[in-house]
Design a protein around this motif. Sequence first.
Motif, PDB file in Angstrom:
ATOM      1  N   ARG A 129       0.848  -1.197   0.000  1.00 19.92           N
ATOM      2  CA  ARG A 129       0.000   0.000   0.000  1.00 19.92           C
ATOM      3  C   ARG A 129       0.884   1.248   0.000  1.00 19.92           C
ATOM      4  O   ARG A 129       1.938   1.269   0.638  1.00 19.92           O
TER       5      ARG A 129
ATOM      6  N   LEU B 294       2.594   2.327  -2.438  1.00 20.96           N
ATOM      7  CA  LEU B 294       3.740   2.173  -3.342  1.00 20.96           C
ATOM      8  C   LEU B 294       3.247   2.078  -4.784  1.00 20.96           C
ATOM      9  O   LEU B 294       2.173   1.550  -5.041  1.00 20.96           O
TER      10      LEU B 294
ATOM     11  N   ARG C 204       3.349 -14.454  -4.449  1.00 23.06           N
ATOM     12  CA  ARG C 204       4.204 -14.883  -3.333  1.00 23.06           C
ATOM     13  C   ARG C 204       3.427 -15.649  -2.259  1.00 23.06           C
ATOM     14  O   ARG C 204       4.027 -16.322  -1.417  1.00 23.06           O
TER      15      ARG C 204
ATOM     16  N   TYR D 263       5.691 -16.935   3.820  1.00 19.95           N
ATOM     17  CA  TYR D 263       5.517 -15.524   3.473  1.00 19.95           C
ATOM     18  C   TYR D 263       4.086 -15.082   3.765  1.00 19.95           C
ATOM     19  O   TYR D 263       3.844 -14.007   4.333  1.00 19.95           O
TER      20      TYR D 263
ATOM     21  N   ARG E 200       3.550 -14.417   7.446  1.00 18.43           N
ATOM     22  CA  ARG E 200       4.240 -13.205   7.899  1.00 18.43           C
ATOM     23  C   ARG E 200       3.477 -11.955   7.447  1.00 18.43           C
ATOM     24  O   ARG E 200       3.233 -11.033   8.227  1.00 18.43           O
ATOM     25  N   ALA E 201       3.075 -11.933   6.188  1.00 17.74           N
ATOM     26  CA  ALA E 201       2.407 -10.741   5.643  1.00 17.74           C
ATOM     27  C   ALA E 201       0.976 -10.612   6.179  1.00 17.74           C
ATOM     28  O   ALA E 201       0.549  -9.513   6.568  1.00 17.74           O
TER      29      ALA E 201
ATOM     30  N   LEU F  73       0.650  -9.106   9.673  1.00 19.89           N
ATOM     31  CA  LEU F  73       0.776  -7.641   9.725  1.00 19.89           C
ATOM     32  C   LEU F  73      -0.544  -6.980   9.330  1.00 19.89           C
ATOM     33  O   LEU F  73      -0.993  -6.011   9.952  1.00 19.89           O
TER      34      LEU F  73
ATOM     35  N   ARG G 145      -3.351  -7.609  12.135  1.00 15.74           N
ATOM     36  CA  ARG G 145      -3.101  -6.792  13.328  1.00 15.74           C
ATOM     37  C   ARG G 145      -3.615  -5.367  13.118  1.00 15.74           C
ATOM     38  O   ARG G 145      -4.291  -4.788  13.964  1.00 15.74           O
ATOM     39  N   ASP G 146      -3.314  -4.802  11.964  1.00 14.13           N
ATOM     40  CA  ASP G 146      -3.730  -3.422  11.704  1.00 14.13           C
ATOM     41  C   ASP G 146      -5.239  -3.320  11.473  1.00 14.13           C
ATOM     42  O   ASP G 146      -5.860  -2.339  11.864  1.00 14.13           O
TER      43      ASP G 146
ATOM     44  N   ALA H  66       6.765   1.865  12.228  1.00 13.78           N
ATOM     45  CA  ALA H  66       5.403   1.510  12.659  1.00 13.78           C
ATOM     46  C   ALA H  66       4.704   0.595  11.666  1.00 13.78           C
ATOM     47  O   ALA H  66       3.730  -0.054  12.015  1.00 13.78           O
ATOM     48  N   TRP H  67       5.150   0.585  10.414  1.00  9.82           N
ATOM     49  CA  TRP H  67       4.515  -0.353   9.468  1.00  9.82           C
ATOM     50  C   TRP H  67       5.578  -1.212   8.791  1.00  9.82           C
ATOM     51  O   TRP H  67       6.011  -0.966   7.670  1.00  9.82           O
ATOM     52  N   PRO H  68       6.008  -2.260   9.517  1.00  8.92           N
ATOM     53  CA  PRO H  68       7.030  -3.147   8.976  1.00  8.92           C
ATOM     54  C   PRO H  68       6.556  -3.771   7.665  1.00  8.92           C
ATOM     55  O   PRO H  68       5.387  -4.095   7.512  1.00  8.92           O
TER      56      PRO H  68
ATOM     57  N   PRO I 228       6.747  -6.883   4.909  1.00  9.08           N
ATOM     58  CA  PRO I 228       7.158  -8.301   4.913  1.00  9.08           C
ATOM     59  C   PRO I 228       8.380  -8.563   4.042  1.00  9.08           C
ATOM     60  O   PRO I 228       9.011  -9.597   4.171  1.00  9.08           O
ATOM     61  N   SER I 229       8.739  -7.615   3.169  1.00  5.57           N
ATOM     62  CA  SER I 229       9.988  -7.763   2.405  1.00  5.57           C
ATOM     63  C   SER I 229      10.712  -6.419   2.396  1.00  5.57           C
ATOM     64  O   SER I 229      10.106  -5.383   2.656  1.00  5.57           O
TER      65      SER I 229
ATOM     66  N   LEU J 102      12.486  -2.930   1.458  1.00  7.80           N
ATOM     67  CA  LEU J 102      12.197  -1.872   0.485  1.00  7.80           C
ATOM     68  C   LEU J 102      13.373  -0.911   0.385  1.00  7.80           C
ATOM     69  O   LEU J 102      14.085  -0.671   1.363  1.00  7.80           O
TER      70      LEU J 102
ATOM     71  N   SER K 238      11.292   3.903  -2.053  1.00  5.43           N
ATOM     72  CA  SER K 238       9.961   3.316  -1.846  1.00  5.43           C
ATOM     73  C   SER K 238       9.472   3.578  -0.428  1.00  5.43           C
ATOM     74  O   SER K 238       8.295   3.873  -0.206  1.00  5.43           O
ATOM     75  N   ARG K 239      10.390   3.480   0.522  1.00  4.70           N
ATOM     76  CA  ARG K 239       9.992   3.738   1.911  1.00  4.70           C
ATOM     77  C   ARG K 239       9.493   5.172   2.055  1.00  4.70           C
ATOM     78  O   ARG K 239       8.531   5.440   2.787  1.00  4.70           O
TER      79      ARG K 239
END
Lengths: 426, 426
Positions: free
Chosen positions: A78, A80, A100, A106, A109-110, A113, A116-117, B389-391, B393-394, B396, B400-401
Motif C-alpha cells: 500500500r 507504493l 508470493r 511468506y 508473515r504478511a 501484519l 493486526r492493523d 510503525a509499518w514493517p 514483509p519484504s 524496500l 519506496s519507503r
Amino acid sequence: MPELETFALKGNLLYTREPSRLECFPDHYLVCENGCVAGIFPCLPDRYAHVAVEDCGSRLIVPGLTDLHLHAPQYAFRGLGMDLELLDWLDSHTFPEESRYADPVYAERAYRLFVRDLQMSTTTRACIFATIHADATLLLMQLLEETGLVAMVGKVNMDMNSPESYCETTDGSLAETERWIRESLCRYKNVSPILTPRFAPVCSGRLMASLGRLQQKYALPLQSHLSESPGEVAWVKSLFPDCGCYGDVYDRFGLFGSNGPVVMAHCVYSGREERELIRKRGVFIAHCPQSNVNLSSGIAPAKSCLQDGLKVGLGSDIAGGFSLSGFRGISDAIQMSKMHWRLQDPDIKPLSFSEAFYLATKGGGAFFGKVGSFETDYEFDALVLDDAAWPSPSELEPESRLEQLVYLGDDRCIRKKYVKGRKIVG
Amino acid sequence: MPELETFALKGNLLYTREPSRLECFPDHYLVCENGCVAGIFPCLPDRYAHVAVEDCGSRLIVPGLTDLHLHAPQYAFRGLGMDLELLDWLDSHTFPEESRYADPVYAERAYRLFVRDLQMSTTTRACIFATIHADATLLLMQLLEETGLVAMVGKVNMDMNSPESYCETTDGSLAETERWIRESLCRYKNVSPILTPRFAPVCSGRLMASLGRLQQKYALPLQSHLSESPGEVAWVKSLFPDCGCYGDVYDRFGLFGSNGPVVMAHCVYSGREERELIRKRGVFIAHCPQSNVNLSSGIAPAKSCLQDGLKVGLGSDIAGGFSLSGFRGISDAIQMSKMHWRLQDPDIKPLSFSEAFYLATKGGGAFFGKVGSFETDYEFDALVLDDAAWPSPSELEPESRLEQLVYLGDDRCIRKKYVKGRKIVG
C-alpha cells in the motif's frame, strides 16, 4: 456457547438511521443484550438497573464501520507505485506480490501484519479478497477469526489473461474453490467464505458459469469488480462484444445477484443500463473513492446512486487505496463528490457529512444484515472514540466533534471496539 | 551569538535537486556547518573527522517542508463546516472565529494550540495569515519565535465588504499595520512580518495602494489570495471591471511583485494572461490542493505551472485544508493532479512523486532563499523520519519507503527536526 452478558455503554451516541440526518444522543446509555442493541436511554430503565455500565465520559460512540472491498495480500505494498494506472499497476505490483502467497511462510508473515492493523482500525466488518491460493486463504481466515472481527473472505479465481506465474487452470480453480468452501464454510464463528472471481477479463465463461452454480449450491455471497477504469471497461467490451454492459457479462453467467447476494467494487463508469441492472438485482456497490483517485480511474457518482436508492457502502480497496481507515474513506467520499459536482455534473450535489457517514456504517453494513446502526435489534458493533488529542479552544457539540474526528483522527482515537457485543479492542 | 556547532547526520538521505528526480544517498553523512549544508559524503572527510555524528540508523532524512499558505486563527475549526463553499464558509465560520482574536486571552489560548502542533509537524518554514488584530499578531509571532521555526506572519488587512464586527477603517488598518511592522521588523531571529491584504474584494483601492508603498518602504514580502473559486473570481470581476484579470487588480496597486516578493495562494482559475503576469513578476504560487477540494473550488493545474517554469510550493491553507501535514499535502497534490488529468485535461500528465516532493521542499522553500534541498550551501532544515510503525514483509529501497511514508505517515514519524542547523524536535 455461554449467553452473552447484557451491558451498557454511556457516552455521546451518534449514528445515521437514514442518510440525511446524523442522530445524536448526548450522554445516553446504549444497551447491549444478546449481542444486539436493546435500546438507547437517557437513564437506565429498571430492567437494566443491575447491568454493567461502561462509562465512556465525554467520548463519542458510533457504530462500527464496514469495509466492503479490500485485498489483504496487497496490504504489504500500500502506498507504493502510486504513479501508475490500474492495468500497469496490476502487472508491476499486484500480480507479482500476490503470487508470493503460494509460500505459506511468506503468507503468514504478511497476513499477520495486515490482520493486526485491521483489528486496530475503524473496521468491524469487511469483505476481503485473498489470492488464488486456497491454503493461504484458509490461513487468513483463521487469523481473522482470532481477532473477533466479522469478515467474508474470498479465494480469488482467475484462469485467463493473467501472468503465467499467477494463473489457474479452469478445472484447478474450480476444484480448489470447492475444497476451500468445504473447509471453511462452517469452521469459523465470524469468518465465512465469499466467492471471488477477480474480474471478468481474467475469468473464462466456463469458470464464471461454474462459480454461479457453486454460489447457488452453497448459498454463498459473491464479490468482484465492475466498471472501474476506462481501459478496463474497453477491455471487457472487446472480450464480450455481445454484452450490453459490463454488468451484463456477470449477469449472463449468473454472477450478478440471481444466485445470491453480490457486492461489486467501483462502478465508476456504470451507465444507465448497468445501474438499472444493479438496482433490479439488488447488487451492492462498494464505493472506493481513494482507490479511484490513486489509480486515476475517475469519480464514481456515489451521491446519485444513493439518491436512486441503490445499495452503497464504502471500500478502502487496499492497495488501490492506501489507507485502512474508514474515517479517511468518509472524507475521501465527500471530497471526491465535491470534485464530481464541480467538474463533472453540477446537478449532482456533493455528499453531505451524514450521507457519507451513512455509507460507511449502515450503507455497507447492510451487506452483513442488521449492521451499522444503533437502532434496536441491530447487531452491537460499536467504536468508542477519543478526540482529546486536539483540544478545542471553545466547546463543540458532539456532531461537530465527530466531523472533526473523521477529518483529523487516526487509529489513536479508537479506544474500544465491539463486534456483536464482544469487546475486541480496549 | 555563539557560533553554531558543526555536526553530521548519518542515514538515508533523500531530496529533490530538480522536480524530475528524487536523489537518494543511502547510509551517507550530511554535514551541517554554520547552519548550512556543507556536503554529503559516503565517509566523513578528514576535516570533519572530529565533528559530532548523530547516527540515525536506517531512518530517512529529508529536507524540511515549507507551508506557503495557512491561517493560524482558523486552526481551531479545521475539519468543521466542510460541507460549505468558500464565500458561505467565510461568513459562517471564518469571520466570526477570527473576530474573537480581539480578545488577547482567547488569542493566546488558541494560538498556543496551533503553535504546539506546527512545531511537531513536517513544517520547518511557513507563511502565515493572522487576523486584523496587531496585538494578537505580535503574540503569535512571539510564540512562533519560541519554537525555532522560521515563519513570515501577517496582520490581515480588510476595510470593506466584510462583516461589521470584523472590519477595519482604511486609516485604522494602515496605522495599525505600520505599528505592527515597526514592532516586529527586527524583534525576532526567525519570525518576520509579511504584508497581508486578505484578498482584493475586501480591500479598498486606497488601502491596497498604501500597502504597496509600505512594502517598498520596509522591503517586505507580501501574501494574498488569487483566483481561488468561481464565485470569488466573478465577484472580483464585478468590483474591478476594468482589470484584465484578477492578478491585474493587485498589480495596478503595486501588490504583484513590483514592490517586492509576493506569494499568492490557489491560482485555480488563473488563465493565460494571469499566468503570464505571474511569470513576469516572479510571483510564487501556493498550491493548496486539499483546501481547493474541501471548498469545492476546483483543481489548480500545478503540473503545468511547474512545466512552465512558474515558482510553485504547497500550502495547507488551514482551515480550508484541515491537515497541517506536508506529507498529506504531497499526496493530495498528486491525487488532485490525477483527477485534473482524467477529468479536465488529458494533455497535462499527473504530478509524479518526485515533482510533488519538490513542490513541498525546494519549490516552496525558495520563497525563503536557499531552502528545501540538501545541496551545498542550502540552509540546514531537515526531518529525521521513522517508518518502523509499518514493517514490510519484504525489504524496500529508501525511495519506496519515502513514498510509503508520505502516504501512510503522520506526526508520529517525525523523530527529529532541524531548522537552520538547530534541533527543534527530538
